[in-house]
Motif scaffolding. Structure first.
Motif, mmCIF file in Angstrom:
data_model
loop_
_atom_site.group_PDB
_atom_site.id
_atom_site.type_symbol
_atom_site.label_atom_id
_atom_site.label_comp_id
_atom_site.label_asym_id
_atom_site.label_seq_id
_atom_site.Cartn_x
_atom_site.Cartn_y
_atom_site.Cartn_z
ATOM 1 N N ASP A 70 56.808 38.856 34.967
ATOM 2 C CA ASP A 70 55.633 37.590 34.902
ATOM 3 C C ASP A 70 54.020 38.234 33.798
ATOM 4 N N ALA A 71 53.555 39.077 35.296
ATOM 5 C CA ALA A 71 52.518 39.713 35.042
ATOM 6 C C ALA A 71 52.291 41.217 33.947
ATOM 7 N N GLN A 72 54.149 41.731 33.845
ATOM 8 C CA GLN A 72 53.521 42.467 32.645
ATOM 9 C C GLN A 72 53.750 41.521 31.547
ATOM 10 N N GLU A 73 54.340 40.699 31.064
ATOM 11 C CA GLU A 73 54.480 40.279 30.144
ATOM 12 C C GLU A 73 52.919 39.156 29.676
ATOM 13 N N ILE A 74 52.288 39.293 29.917
ATOM 14 C CA ILE A 74 50.958 38.808 29.920
ATOM 15 C C ILE A 74 50.369 40.019 28.403
ATOM 16 N N ASP A 75 49.337 39.304 27.520
ATOM 17 C CA ASP A 75 49.321 39.854 26.961
ATOM 18 C C ASP A 75 47.811 39.940 26.809
ATOM 19 N N ASN A 76 46.722 40.787 26.000
ATOM 20 C CA ASN A 76 44.807 40.995 26.525
ATOM 21 C C ASN A 76 44.840 40.002 25.726
ATOM 22 N N ASN A 77 45.707 38.944 24.702
ATOM 23 C CA ASN A 77 44.431 37.402 24.252
ATOM 24 C C ASN A 77 44.425 36.160 25.428
ATOM 25 N N THR A 78 45.858 36.758 25.968
ATOM 26 C CA THR A 78 46.326 35.486 26.786
ATOM 27 C C THR A 78 44.744 35.922 27.832
ATOM 28 N N VAL A 79 45.096 37.161 28.446
ATOM 29 C CA VAL A 79 43.976 37.632 29.476
ATOM 30 C C VAL A 79 42.630 36.677 29.183
ATOM 31 N N VAL A 80 42.443 37.506 28.489
ATOM 32 C CA VAL A 80 40.808 37.267 27.408
ATOM 33 C C VAL A 80 40.520 35.538 27.732
ATOM 34 N N GLU A 81 40.891 34.949 26.556
ATOM 35 C CA GLU A 81 41.054 33.333 26.736
ATOM 36 C C GLU A 81 41.014 33.091 28.281
ATOM 37 N N LEU A 82 41.989 33.559 28.889
ATOM 38 C CA LEU A 82 41.836 32.505 29.936
ATOM 39 C C LEU A 82 41.081 32.895 31.194
ATOM 40 N N ALA A 83 40.248 34.473 30.852
ATOM 41 C CA ALA A 83 39.102 34.120 31.563
ATOM 42 C C ALA A 83 37.426 34.233 30.959
ATOM 43 N N LYS A 84 37.485 33.684 29.328
ATOM 44 C CA LYS A 84 36.895 32.781 29.129
ATOM 45 C C LYS A 84 36.489 30.866 29.630
ATOM 46 N N GLU A 85 37.998 30.803 29.642
ATOM 47 C CA GLU A 85 37.486 29.468 29.248
ATOM 48 C C GLU A 85 37.474 29.108 30.971
ATOM 49 N N ILE A 86 38.505 30.079 32.163
ATOM 50 C CA ILE A 86 38.305 29.109 33.611
ATOM 51 C C ILE A 86 37.396 30.473 34.657
ATOM 52 N N GLY A 87 37.482 31.954 34.196
ATOM 53 C CA GLY A 87 36.781 32.634 34.955
ATOM 54 C C GLY A 87 35.673 33.215 36.010
ATOM 55 N N THR A 88 35.548 33.032 36.547
ATOM 56 C CA THR A 88 34.141 34.047 37.382
ATOM 57 C C THR A 88 33.480 34.801 36.753
ATOM 58 N N VAL A 89 32.023 34.469 36.146
ATOM 59 C CA VAL A 89 31.565 34.902 35.249
ATOM 60 C C VAL A 89 30.938 36.330 36.194
ATOM 61 N N ILE A 90 30.427 37.316 36.237
ATOM 62 C CA ILE A 90 29.975 38.061 36.558
ATOM 63 C C ILE A 90 28.074 38.819 35.987
ATOM 64 N N TRP A 91 27.430 38.660 36.886
ATOM 65 C CA TRP A 91 26.136 39.171 35.934
ATOM 66 C C TRP A 91 25.236 40.155 37.211
ATOM 67 N N GLU A 92 24.966 40.709 36.587
ATOM 68 C CA GLU A 92 24.049 41.937 37.211
ATOM 69 C C GLU A 92 22.598 41.762 36.911
ATOM 70 N N SER A 93 21.399 42.050 37.214
ATOM 71 C CA SER A 93 19.924 42.207 36.383
ATOM 72 C C SER A 93 19.777 40.672 35.292
ATOM 73 N N GLY A 94 20.348 39.711 35.240
ATOM 74 C CA GLY A 94 20.180 39.298 34.125
ATOM 75 C C GLY A 94 21.442 39.630 32.851
ATOM 76 N N CYS A 95 22.005 40.510 33.187
ATOM 77 C CA CYS A 95 23.332 40.782 32.525
ATOM 78 C C CYS A 95 24.676 40.532 32.358
ATOM 79 N N LYS A 96 25.327 39.423 31.687
ATOM 80 C CA LYS A 96 26.954 38.918 32.066
ATOM 81 C C LYS A 96 27.173 40.919 31.704
#
Length: 153
Positions: A70-96
Motif C-alpha cells: 500500500d505504501a508503494q502505491e501512493i503517488d507524489n500528488n497524494t502525499v503532497v495533498e495530504l501534507a497540505k491538508e493535514i500535515g504538520t508544518v515545520i518552521w525554522e527562523s520564520g520560514c516554512k
C-alpha cells in the motif's frame, strides 16, 4: 498452514526478530503437545511456539506485507495533498521548510520549493515523525542553496 514451510520459515524468522534467517529447507517436521508447537529443524535444532503466537505472528507478517504494498502505491500528488491538508508544518527562523504527514504507518517529509515555475514539491518516506522532521531540516539547506542559484539566474 503448518504444511506451508515457506510461511513457517517467515514466522520463525519473525519470532527471532530477524536475527536468525530460517528457510523452508530448515524445517524437518512439526509436532505438538497441547497448544505448543515444536518445529524440528535441520542440524539437530528445534524451536517452539504456542498456537496463539503462530497465528499472531502470521497476521503481523501479512499486515506488514500489505502495508509495504500500500505504501508503494501512493503517488507524489497524494502525499503532497495530504501534507497540505493535514500535515504538520515545520518552521525554522520564520520560514516554512515543509510538512510532515503520516500516511498509514509511514511519515513523509514534504518539501515545498518556490521555483520560477511556481511551487514544486518532493517527499521522502520515514519510519518516525522525528526522522521525517530531521530529513526536512536537512533538505531545507539544500533548498536554500537552490533558491539562491535561482535568484542569481
Amino acid at each position: 498452514m503448518l504444511a506451508d514451510k515457506e510461511a513457517i520459515a517467515k514466522i520463525l524468522t519473525y519470532d527471532s526478530f530477524g536475527s536468525i534467517q530460517y528457510s523452508a529447507s530448515d524445517i524437518e517436521s512439526v509436532s505438538y503437545k497441547g497448544d505448543i508447537l515444536r518445529f524440528n529443524l535441520s542440524g539437530n535444532r528445534a524451536t517452539m511456539l504456542s498456537v496463539d503466537q503462530l497465528f499472531y505472528y502470521h497476521q503481523q507478517i501479512m499486515d506488514s506485507e500489505k502495508e509495504i504494498i500500500d505504501a508503494q502505491e501512493i503517488d507524489n500528488n497524494t502525499v503532497v495533498e495530504l501534507a497540505k491538508e493535514i500535515g504538520t508544518v515545520i518552521w525554522e527562523s520564520g520560514c516554512k521548510l515543509g510538512y510532515v504527514v503520516r500516511y498509514r504507518s509511514w511519515f513523509y517529509a514534504v518539501t515545498e520549493v518556490l521555483t520560477t515555475r511556481g511551487f514544486q514539491y518532493s517527499h521522502s518516506r520515514h519510519g518516525s515523525f522525528y526522522l521525517a522532521q530531521e530529513e526536512l531540516r536537512e533538505r531545507s539547506w539544500e533548498v536554500g542553496a537552490a533558491l539562491e542559484v535561482l535568484e542569481a539566474a
